[in-house]
Design an enzyme around this catalytic site. Structure first.
Site, PDB file in Angstrom:
ATOM      1  N   ASN A   1      16.970 -17.498 -15.529  1.00  0.00           N
ATOM      2  CA  ASN A   1      16.886 -18.984 -15.158  1.00  0.00           C
ATOM      3  C   ASN A   1      16.701 -19.724 -16.706  1.00  0.00           C
ATOM      4  O   ASN A   1      16.064 -19.215 -17.582  1.00  0.00           O
ATOM      5  CB  ASN A   1      15.984 -19.304 -14.401  1.00  0.00           C
TER       6      ASN A   1
ATOM      7  N   GLU B   1      15.808 -23.620 -17.705  1.00  0.00           N
ATOM      8  CA  GLU B   1      15.181 -24.945 -17.136  1.00  0.00           C
ATOM      9  C   GLU B   1      15.186 -26.085 -18.243  1.00  0.00           C
ATOM     10  O   GLU B   1      15.764 -25.757 -19.277  1.00  0.00           O
ATOM     11  CB  GLU B   1      13.649 -24.740 -16.876  1.00  0.00           C
TER      12      GLU B   1
ATOM     13  N   CYS C   1      19.972 -21.271 -12.329  1.00  0.00           N
ATOM     14  CA  CYS C   1      18.995 -20.067 -11.554  1.00  0.00           C
ATOM     15  C   CYS C   1      19.726 -18.835 -12.312  1.00  0.00           C
ATOM     16  O   CYS C   1      20.790 -18.861 -12.832  1.00  0.00           O
ATOM     17  CB  CYS C   1      18.998 -20.101 -10.373  1.00  0.00           C
TER      18      CYS C   1
ATOM     19  N   GLU D   1      20.760 -16.186 -10.730  1.00  0.00           N
ATOM     20  CA  GLU D   1      21.663 -15.613  -9.840  1.00  0.00           C
ATOM     21  C   GLU D   1      22.954 -16.348 -10.575  1.00  0.00           C
ATOM     22  O   GLU D   1      23.955 -15.480 -10.799  1.00  0.00           O
ATOM     23  CB  GLU D   1      21.546 -15.686  -8.785  1.00  0.00           C
TER      24      GLU D   1
ATOM     25  N   CYS E   1      17.684 -19.004  -4.216  1.00  0.00           N
ATOM     26  CA  CYS E   1      17.668 -20.277  -3.509  1.00  0.00           C
ATOM     27  C   CYS E   1      19.058 -20.533  -2.554  1.00  0.00           C
ATOM     28  O   CYS E   1      19.928 -19.472  -2.763  1.00  0.00           O
ATOM     29  CB  CYS E   1      17.526 -21.386  -4.354  1.00  0.00           C
TER      30      CYS E   1
ATOM     31  N   CYS F   1      22.093 -20.573  -4.975  1.00  0.00           N
ATOM     32  CA  CYS F   1      22.604 -19.401  -5.535  1.00  0.00           C
ATOM     33  C   CYS F   1      23.121 -18.779  -4.203  1.00  0.00           C
ATOM     34  O   CYS F   1      24.324 -17.848  -4.520  1.00  0.00           O
ATOM     35  CB  CYS F   1      21.467 -18.757  -6.129  1.00  0.00           C
TER      36      CYS F   1
END
Length: 134
Positions: free
Chosen positions: A42, A44, A53, A55, A86, A89
């Site tokens: 991930n 940010e 993310c 994934e 999430c 994803c």
């Protein structure tokens, strides 16, 4: 596919996570239809909507390298239980896999849970839905 090998690759990818805001590092690894393992972490951003993310980072890496389908995937994070992808994803995972594609969710403490993409997103929006409504 050795899902434990994917968990190890995801754990290594997690080490590269850029998480100055949440401090919640996630790693992902997948094996694609070309036999290669692609990883992601991930990343940010101060503008939270621009965060990506682990994934999706791994999946986009797969696509950027010419592969088209996920054969198996692993996701790892720290916690009391394995963390689940999430919704965004899950939808992207569904785009590039079959519903029975195995997914290993793991913690760095060693807990694991095996599932499938179809179990994570049983009613995925797919290409057929798009063409029916376009």
């Amino acid at each position: 596919m050795d899902l434990e090998k994917l968990v190890s690759a995801a754990k290594a990818a997690r080490d590269n996570a850029y998480v100055p805001y949440s401090h919640f590092a996630v790693g992902a690894a997948l094996v694609a239809d070309d036999g290669q393992i692609y990883t992601g972490c991930n990343v940010e951003n101060a503008s939270f909507g621009l965060t990506n993310c682990a994934e999706r980072t791994a999946i986009f890496q797969m696509i950027a390298n010419g592969a088209k389908k996920i054969v198996a995937m692993a996701v790892i994070a720290e916690g009391d239980r394995p963390v689940s992808p999430c919704g965004a994803c899950r939808q992207v995972m569904a785009e590039f896999s079959e519903s029975d594609t195995p997914v290993m969710l793991a913690t760095i403490q060693g807990q694991t849970m095996e599932t499938t993409i179809g179990q994570l997103l049983p009613y995925a929006f797919d290409k057929g839905d798009f063409h029916e409504h376009a």
